[in-house]
Design a protein around this motif. Structure first.
Motif, mmCIF file in Angstrom:
data_model
loop_
_atom_site.group_PDB
_atom_site.id
_atom_site.type_symbol
_atom_site.label_atom_id
_atom_site.label_comp_id
_atom_site.label_asym_id
_atom_site.label_seq_id
_atom_site.Cartn_x
_atom_site.Cartn_y
_atom_site.Cartn_z
ATOM 1 N N GLY A 20 0.803 -1.215 0.000
ATOM 2 C CA GLY A 20 0.000 0.000 0.000
ATOM 3 C C GLY A 20 0.837 1.267 0.000
ATOM 4 O O GLY A 20 0.329 2.345 0.256
ATOM 5 N N LYS A 21 2.114 1.133 -0.295
ATOM 6 C CA LYS A 21 3.006 2.293 -0.367
ATOM 7 C C LYS A 21 3.313 2.592 -1.827
ATOM 8 O O LYS A 21 3.237 1.718 -2.686
ATOM 9 N N LEU A 22 3.683 3.848 -2.094
ATOM 10 C CA LEU A 22 4.043 4.235 -3.455
ATOM 11 C C LEU A 22 5.331 3.522 -3.842
ATOM 12 O O LEU A 22 6.341 3.605 -3.142
ATOM 13 N N ALA A 23 5.291 2.791 -4.938
ATOM 14 C CA ALA A 23 6.459 2.035 -5.393
ATOM 15 C C ALA A 23 7.599 2.984 -5.737
ATOM 16 O O ALA A 23 7.380 4.109 -6.180
ATOM 17 N N ARG A 24 8.819 2.502 -5.518
ATOM 18 C CA ARG A 24 10.014 3.292 -5.792
ATOM 19 C C ARG A 24 10.550 2.922 -7.174
ATOM 20 O O ARG A 24 10.624 1.748 -7.535
ATOM 21 N N MET A 25 10.924 3.943 -7.953
ATOM 22 C CA MET A 25 11.469 3.701 -9.274
ATOM 23 C C MET A 25 12.987 3.594 -9.186
ATOM 24 O O MET A 25 13.632 4.403 -8.531
ATOM 25 N N GLN A 26 13.544 2.568 -9.836
ATOM 26 C CA GLN A 26 14.985 2.379 -9.902
ATOM 27 C C GLN A 26 15.366 2.110 -11.345
ATOM 28 O O GLN A 26 14.506 1.868 -12.190
ATOM 29 N N THR A 27 16.649 2.161 -11.601
ATOM 30 C CA THR A 27 17.153 1.916 -12.949
ATOM 31 C C THR A 27 18.088 0.723 -12.918
ATOM 32 O O THR A 27 18.975 0.641 -12.076
ATOM 33 N N SER A 28 17.871 -0.198 -13.839
ATOM 34 C CA SER A 28 18.723 -1.370 -13.967
ATOM 35 C C SER A 28 19.957 -1.011 -14.778
ATOM 36 O O SER A 28 19.863 -0.366 -15.811
ATOM 37 N N GLY A 35 19.855 0.609 -18.319
ATOM 38 C CA GLY A 35 19.085 1.844 -18.381
ATOM 39 C C GLY A 35 17.583 1.666 -18.303
ATOM 40 O O GLY A 35 16.840 2.633 -18.386
ATOM 41 N N GLN A 36 17.121 0.452 -18.116
ATOM 42 C CA GLN A 36 15.682 0.206 -18.074
ATOM 43 C C GLN A 36 15.169 0.431 -16.653
ATOM 44 O O GLN A 36 15.706 -0.079 -15.684
ATOM 45 N N ARG A 37 14.096 1.231 -16.547
ATOM 46 C CA ARG A 37 13.544 1.564 -15.231
ATOM 47 C C ARG A 37 12.522 0.518 -14.790
ATOM 48 O O ARG A 37 11.827 -0.075 -15.604
ATOM 49 N N PHE A 38 12.453 0.330 -13.455
ATOM 50 C CA PHE A 38 11.494 -0.606 -12.888
ATOM 51 C C PHE A 38 11.000 -0.077 -11.555
ATOM 52 O O PHE A 38 11.607 0.820 -10.954
ATOM 53 N N LEU A 39 9.879 -0.606 -11.085
ATOM 54 C CA LEU A 39 9.271 -0.203 -9.826
ATOM 55 C C LEU A 39 9.426 -1.332 -8.821
ATOM 56 O O LEU A 39 9.266 -2.505 -9.170
ATOM 57 N N VAL A 40 9.741 -0.976 -7.573
ATOM 58 C CA VAL A 40 9.879 -1.957 -6.497
ATOM 59 C C VAL A 40 9.226 -1.406 -5.240
ATOM 60 O O VAL A 40 8.980 -0.208 -5.111
ATOM 61 N N CYS A 41 8.981 -2.301 -4.290
ATOM 62 C CA CYS A 41 8.456 -1.906 -2.990
ATOM 63 C C CYS A 41 9.486 -0.999 -2.311
ATOM 64 O O CYS A 41 10.682 -1.290 -2.328
ATOM 65 N N PRO A 42 9.042 0.116 -1.698
ATOM 66 C CA PRO A 42 10.010 1.006 -1.035
ATOM 67 C C PRO A 42 10.686 0.364 0.168
ATOM 68 O O PRO A 42 11.722 0.843 0.616
ATOM 69 N N LYS A 43 10.134 -0.740 0.676
ATOM 70 C CA LYS A 43 10.755 -1.430 1.806
ATOM 71 C C LYS A 43 11.944 -2.278 1.375
ATOM 72 O O LYS A 43 12.751 -2.664 2.188
ATOM 73 N N SER A 44 12.035 -2.603 0.085
ATOM 74 C CA SER A 44 13.169 -3.422 -0.378
ATOM 75 C C SER A 44 14.359 -2.507 -0.615
ATOM 76 O O SER A 44 14.364 -1.684 -1.504
ATOM 77 N N LYS A 45 15.367 -2.658 0.213
ATOM 78 C CA LYS A 45 16.548 -1.786 0.147
ATOM 79 C C LYS A 45 17.668 -2.403 -0.662
ATOM 80 O O LYS A 45 18.621 -1.756 -1.001
ATOM 81 N N GLY A 46 17.580 -3.659 -0.948
ATOM 82 C CA GLY A 46 18.628 -4.334 -1.699
ATOM 83 C C GLY A 46 18.250 -5.776 -1.915
ATOM 84 O O GLY A 46 17.110 -6.171 -1.721
ATOM 85 N N PHE A 54 7.185 -6.641 -4.434
ATOM 86 C CA PHE A 54 6.578 -6.027 -5.614
ATOM 87 C C PHE A 54 7.675 -5.663 -6.611
ATOM 88 O O PHE A 54 8.692 -5.095 -6.249
ATOM 89 N N PHE A 55 7.473 -6.009 -7.872
ATOM 90 C CA PHE A 55 8.403 -5.677 -8.940
ATOM 91 C C PHE A 55 7.609 -5.542 -10.225
ATOM 92 O O PHE A 55 6.771 -6.384 -10.543
ATOM 93 N N GLN A 56 7.867 -4.451 -10.947
ATOM 94 C CA GLN A 56 7.202 -4.255 -12.230
ATOM 95 C C GLN A 56 8.093 -3.404 -13.121
ATOM 96 O O GLN A 56 8.604 -2.370 -12.690
ATOM 97 N N TRP A 57 8.294 -3.843 -14.355
ATOM 98 C CA TRP A 57 9.042 -3.031 -15.303
ATOM 99 C C TRP A 57 8.236 -1.788 -15.624
ATOM 100 O O TRP A 57 7.025 -1.851 -15.805
ATOM 101 N N PHE A 58 8.896 -0.637 -15.667
ATOM 102 C CA PHE A 58 8.239 0.630 -15.995
ATOM 103 C C PHE A 58 8.373 0.933 -17.486
ATOM 104 O O PHE A 58 7.438 1.371 -18.127
ATOM 105 N N ASP A 59 9.563 0.682 -18.013
ATOM 106 C CA ASP A 59 9.831 0.937 -19.429
ATOM 107 C C ASP A 59 9.572 -0.319 -20.251
ATOM 108 O O ASP A 59 9.694 -1.435 -19.753
ATOM 109 N N ALA A 60 9.275 -0.108 -21.506
ATOM 110 C CA ALA A 60 9.168 -1.235 -22.430
ATOM 111 C C ALA A 60 10.549 -1.847 -22.625
ATOM 112 O O ALA A 60 11.567 -1.175 -22.446
ATOM 113 N N GLU A 61 10.580 -3.105 -23.004
ATOM 114 C CA GLU A 61 11.858 -3.783 -23.213
ATOM 115 C C GLU A 61 12.624 -3.116 -24.355
ATOM 116 O O GLU A 61 12.041 -2.715 -25.357
ATOM 117 N N MET A 62 13.938 -3.008 -24.172
ATOM 118 C CA MET A 62 14.788 -2.396 -25.192
ATOM 119 C C MET A 62 15.079 -3.397 -26.297
ATOM 120 O O MET A 62 15.091 -4.606 -26.059
#
Length: 111
Positions: A20-28, A35-46, A54-62
Motif C-alpha cells: 500500500g506504499k508508493l512504489a520506488r522507481m529504480q534503474t537497472s 538503463g531500463q527503469r522498474f518499480l519496487v516496494c520502497p521497503k526493499s533496500k537491496g 513487488f516488482f514491475q518493469w516501468f519501461d518497455a523492453e529495449m
C-alpha cells in the motif's frame, strides 16, 4: 523526467506496491537491461531485504541493439572520466610547481 521537488528514485508514476506504499522507481544497469527503469516496494533496500516483493518493469523492453550498445558506451564514459581525473591531478601538480617556481624567482629577485 523528474518534476521539481522530487527526490531521485521517485516519480509521478502512481503505482502502489502490495504494502500500500508508493512504489520506488529504480534503474537497472545490468548488461541484459541497461538503463531500463522498474518499480519496487520502497521497503526493499537491496537484494537481502525483499519488502512485499513487488516488482514491475516501468519501461518497455529495449531492442537487442540498445542492449548491446549501452554497456559499451557506459564503459567508454567510465574510461574517459578516469582519464580526466588523472589529467586534473597532473594539472594540479603542474600549477603547484609553477607557483613554487614563481615564488623562488620572486624571492631571488628580492635578495
Amino acid at each position: 523526467m523528474m518534476e521539481t521537488g522530487e527526490k531521485q528514485g521517485e516519480g509521478r508514476h502512481g503505482q502502489w506496491c502490495h504494502c500500500g506504499k508508493l512504489a520506488r522507481m529504480q534503474t537497472s544497469w545490468t548488461s541484459s537491461n541497461p538503463g531500463q527503469r522498474f518499480l519496487v516496494c520502497p521497503k526493499s533496500k537491496g537484494r537481502g531485504e525483499k519488502g512485499c516483493r513487488f516488482f514491475q518493469w516501468f519501461d518497455a523492453e529495449m531492442c537487442e541493439r540498445s542492449k548491446s550498445l549501452i554497456p559499451g558506451l557506459l564503459r567508454k564514459i567510465d574510461r574517459v572520466e578516469k582519464e580526466n581525473a588523472k589529467i586534473r591531478a597532473k594539472s594540479k601538480i603542474l600549477w603547484a610547481a609553477m607557483l613554487l617556481s614563481w615564488l623562488v624567482v620572486f624571492a631571488m629577485k628580492m635578495n
